[in-house]
Design a protein around this motif. Structure first.
Motif, short mmCIF file in Angstrom:
data_model
loop_
_atom_site.label_atom_id
_atom_site.label_comp_id
_atom_site.label_asym_id
_atom_site.label_seq_id
_atom_site.Cartn_x
_atom_site.Cartn_y
_atom_site.Cartn_z
N THR A 1 0.88 -1.35 -0.04
CA THR A 1 0.03 0.02 -0.14
C THR A 1 1.13 0.73 -0.38
N ASP A 2 0.38 2.77 -0.70
CA ASP A 2 0.84 3.40 -0.08
C ASP A 2 1.22 3.98 1.15
N GLU A 3 0.28 3.52 2.29
CA GLU A 3 1.55 3.83 4.07
C GLU A 3 2.59 2.65 3.88
N ASP A 4 2.58 1.56 3.01
CA ASP A 4 3.51 0.67 3.71
C ASP A 4 5.01 1.59 2.81
N PHE A 5 4.59 2.14 1.18
CA PHE A 5 5.49 3.05 0.85
C PHE A 5 6.25 4.39 1.68
N VAL A 6 5.57 4.90 2.47
CA VAL A 6 5.52 6.13 3.00
C VAL A 6 6.18 5.74 4.19
N THR A 7 5.34 4.49 4.82
CA THR A 7 6.61 3.74 6.40
C THR A 7 8.35 3.43 5.68
N ALA A 8 7.98 2.71 4.97
CA ALA A 8 9.71 2.04 4.75
C ALA A 8 9.67 3.54 4.48
N LEU A 9 9.78 4.47 3.75
CA LEU A 9 10.42 5.35 3.16
C LEU A 9 10.99 6.34 4.68
N LEU A 10 10.74 6.63 5.14
CA LEU A 10 10.65 7.20 6.51
C LEU A 10 11.89 6.23 7.18
N GLU A 11 11.64 4.51 7.41
CA GLU A 11 12.49 3.92 8.05
C GLU A 11 13.64 3.84 7.82
N GLU A 12 13.89 4.03 6.06
CA GLU A 12 15.14 3.37 5.62
C GLU A 12 15.78 4.19 5.08
N GLU A 13 15.20 5.60 4.56
CA GLU A 13 16.05 6.48 4.04
C GLU A 13 15.44 8.10 4.46
N GLY A 14 15.18 7.73 5.89
CA GLY A 14 14.91 9.16 6.81
C GLY A 14 14.53 10.56 5.94
N LEU B 1 15.23 19.55 0.53
CA LEU B 1 14.60 19.26 -0.22
C LEU B 1 15.44 18.11 -1.69
N ARG B 2 16.18 18.88 -1.93
CA ARG B 2 17.51 18.16 -2.76
C ARG B 2 17.79 17.63 -2.40
N GLU B 3 18.43 17.17 -0.84
CA GLU B 3 18.50 15.65 -0.35
C GLU B 3 17.77 15.12 -0.20
N ALA B 4 16.72 14.95 0.52
CA ALA B 4 15.32 14.45 -0.13
C ALA B 4 14.43 13.52 -1.25
N CYS B 5 14.81 14.92 -2.22
CA CYS B 5 14.34 13.94 -3.87
C CYS B 5 15.60 13.18 -3.74
N THR B 6 16.97 13.10 -3.74
CA THR B 6 17.49 12.16 -3.91
C THR B 6 17.29 10.75 -3.34
N ARG B 7 17.06 11.10 -1.81
CA ARG B 7 17.01 9.72 -0.97
C ARG B 7 15.89 9.15 -1.63
N ILE B 8 14.58 9.92 -2.44
CA ILE B 8 13.26 9.17 -2.90
C ILE B 8 14.28 8.36 -3.82
N GLN B 9 15.03 8.87 -5.21
CA GLN B 9 15.34 8.38 -6.27
C GLN B 9 16.05 7.17 -6.12
N ARG B 10 16.84 6.33 -4.69
CA ARG B 10 17.31 5.51 -4.73
C ARG B 10 16.70 4.42 -3.68
N PHE B 11 15.28 5.19 -2.94
CA PHE B 11 14.78 4.49 -2.43
C PHE B 11 14.41 3.80 -3.54
N CYS B 12 13.66 4.45 -4.79
CA CYS B 12 12.68 3.91 -5.92
C CYS B 12 13.56 2.47 -6.54
N LYS B 13 14.64 3.28 -6.66
CA LYS B 13 16.19 2.21 -7.73
C LYS B 13 16.06 1.21 -6.98
N GLY B 14 16.22 1.37 -5.52
CA GLY B 14 16.22 -0.33 -4.85
C GLY B 14 15.73 -1.04 -4.95
#
Length: 452
Positions: A398-411, A437-450
């Motif tokens: 779910t989308d909630e799983d997505f934001v939970t993992a994004l917070l726990e794994e990428e901060g 914002l730039r750092e956060a978007c970089t982390r999101i890109q890394r999270f999605c790529k993985g």
């Protein structure tokens, strides 16, 4: 002075209470006297077994905690543990309140303006609100039609509690702000959620509105620019909706314009009464100082509405919170009547951040992000990311799983779209500094790529 009322059955009363009843205005209430003390008791006393039930009222089980606050609280807790957390979940400007607005607050304290005010707000502030409605949108509200409350949320609460009877319906286009459905539910109304397709720009269509209206419809909500999408409605967008509403005179309109000053690329948002003055007699126009003037903590919201409803809201507020902070009201007068150039400087900064965030999110694998017209949010789709496994091994159902993992794994803290009645998306606030914002978007890109 006390007279026995035979219509009332005797309820168990304290032994020392006098057993003579006085007339009571309600059929389920009985009075008994205890010397000079008047005690009010219920006619039908509950049994001992029922007294052991939860102290929490049943109505509280029908609503949920604000999910934006839940995420923000979790992000702060992780940060307190030493984690490097970038929070993009909060819906408030990162700018300081302008100095010219803060100074009158300090002066109010020095001058002793620290007492109760009129419940609806000081005459000076209500006059300033009416003038600001006129300057911004050409709306003619008198100070008597204005009420000032503790933030825009209390305006919504007051309006719903003052008008909804059990079973009355409120149409809410989704994606929508998290509190609308719960406030309607708390007021014993029925939220009617109308999903607005992404291909329609997340805007409700006239056909959808027409189909949602029933004889039980009491309210239609519209938030423009919208939290969480940033989508805004022009006069051309509102005209078909106005035509529908003109055909259904029993439907009231609640227009939440709290982000109206935060728009980009020369876009001009419109509001209902501006487009169709015939709707004025059944419209609440809500705004405030929190977003446009960077004053979220000052807690000042306000509305213009017909006198009858404004009086009802004033009555409710008088028996709940009473007036808003007198010091904050003094600051709000300056915000509304003083220089407005700060807003455009803030908007220019937000627009640059928006452009960067949208570009970077669209480069993240599986994410699709549209360009918003206003507010300071983006609402990208993560549907192509669902069903996969995060780099940390969490299955993203779910989308909630997505934001939970994004917070726990990428901060990175974001809010899941399901909180806004629209799953498969997430909300990201760009009301933070550009480097974060730039750092956060970089982390999101890394999270999605993985994702696997």
């Amino acid at each position: 002075m006390r007279t026995k009322n035979a219509a009332y059955e005797k309820s168990p009363v304290p032994p020392e209470a006098e057993q003579d009843y006085c007339a009571a205005p309600e059929p389920n209430v009985c009075f008994w006297g205890m010397g000079d003390v008047l005690v009010i008791g219920m006619k039908n006393i509950v049994s001992e077994s029922k007294r052991t039930m939860s102290i929490v009222a049943d109505r509280m089980n029908r609503i949920s905690p604000s999910q934006t606050i839940v995420i923000s609280t979790r992000a702060r807790a992780l940060k307190a543990e030493g984690r490097n957390i970038i929070s993009l979940s909060a819906g408030e400007p990162d700018f300081r309140t302008p100095e010219n607005i803060s100074r009158p607050a300090a002066k109010a304290i020095e001058n002793g303006q620290t007492r109760y005010t009129d419940v609806a707000g000081t005459p000076e502030l209500r006059k300033a609100v009416a003038e600001r409605f006129k300057l911004d949108s050409g709306l003619d509200y008198t100070p008597e039609e204005v009420i000032v409350s503790t933030g825009g949320k209390q305006i919504i609460y007051n309006a719903m509690m003052s008008t909804l009877n059990p079973g009355d319906e409120a149409i809410i286009p989704a994606p929508c702000w998290v509190s609308y459905p719960d406030i309607v539910t708390l007021a014993e109304g029925t939220p009617v959620i109308v999903p607005c397709k992404r291909e329609n720009g997340f805007r409700i269509t006239a056909e959808q509105l027409e189909a949602a209206i029933t004889p039980r419809t009491k309210w239609f909500f519209l938030n423009s620019p919208c939290n969480p999408t940033g989508v805004a409605y022009s006069a051309e967008d509102l005209r078909p909706l106005c035509d529908v509403l003109l055909r259904h005179p029993h439907v009231w309109i609640f227009t939440d314009d709290i982000y109206a000053k935060l728009v980009y690329d020369g876009f001009r948002p419109a509001t209902f009464v501006e487009v169709e003055p015939l709707l004025r007699s059944r419209t609440v126009t809500m705004n405030g100082v929190s977003k446009a003037y960077a004053m979220t903590g000052w807690r000042i919201g306000f509305s213009g509405a017909p006198v009858e409803l404004t009086k009802a809201m004033n009555k409710l507020q008088g028996q709940s919170t009473s007036n808003t902070c007198s010091i904050a009201q003094a600051a709000a007068v300056e915000a509304l009547t003083g220089p407005q150039d700060f807003i455009q400087e803030m908007v220019a900064t937000y627009q640059g951040r928006r452009d960067m965030v949208v570009s970077m999110l669209n480069e993240a694998e599986g994410m699709e992000c549209d360009m918003p017209q206003g507010a300071f949010y983006v609402f990208p789709s993560v549907e192509k990311c669902l069903g996969k496994t995060s780099p940390g091994g969490k299955k993203l159902e779910t989308d909630e799983d997505f934001v939970t993992a994004l917070l726990e794994e990428e901060g990175v803290a974001a809010v899941h779209g399901s909180a806004f009645m629209f799953p498969g998306h997430i909300r990201i606030s760009y009301a933070t500094d550009t480097d974060s914002l730039r750092e956060a978007c970089t982390r999101i890109q890394r999270f999605c790529k993985g994702l696997l």
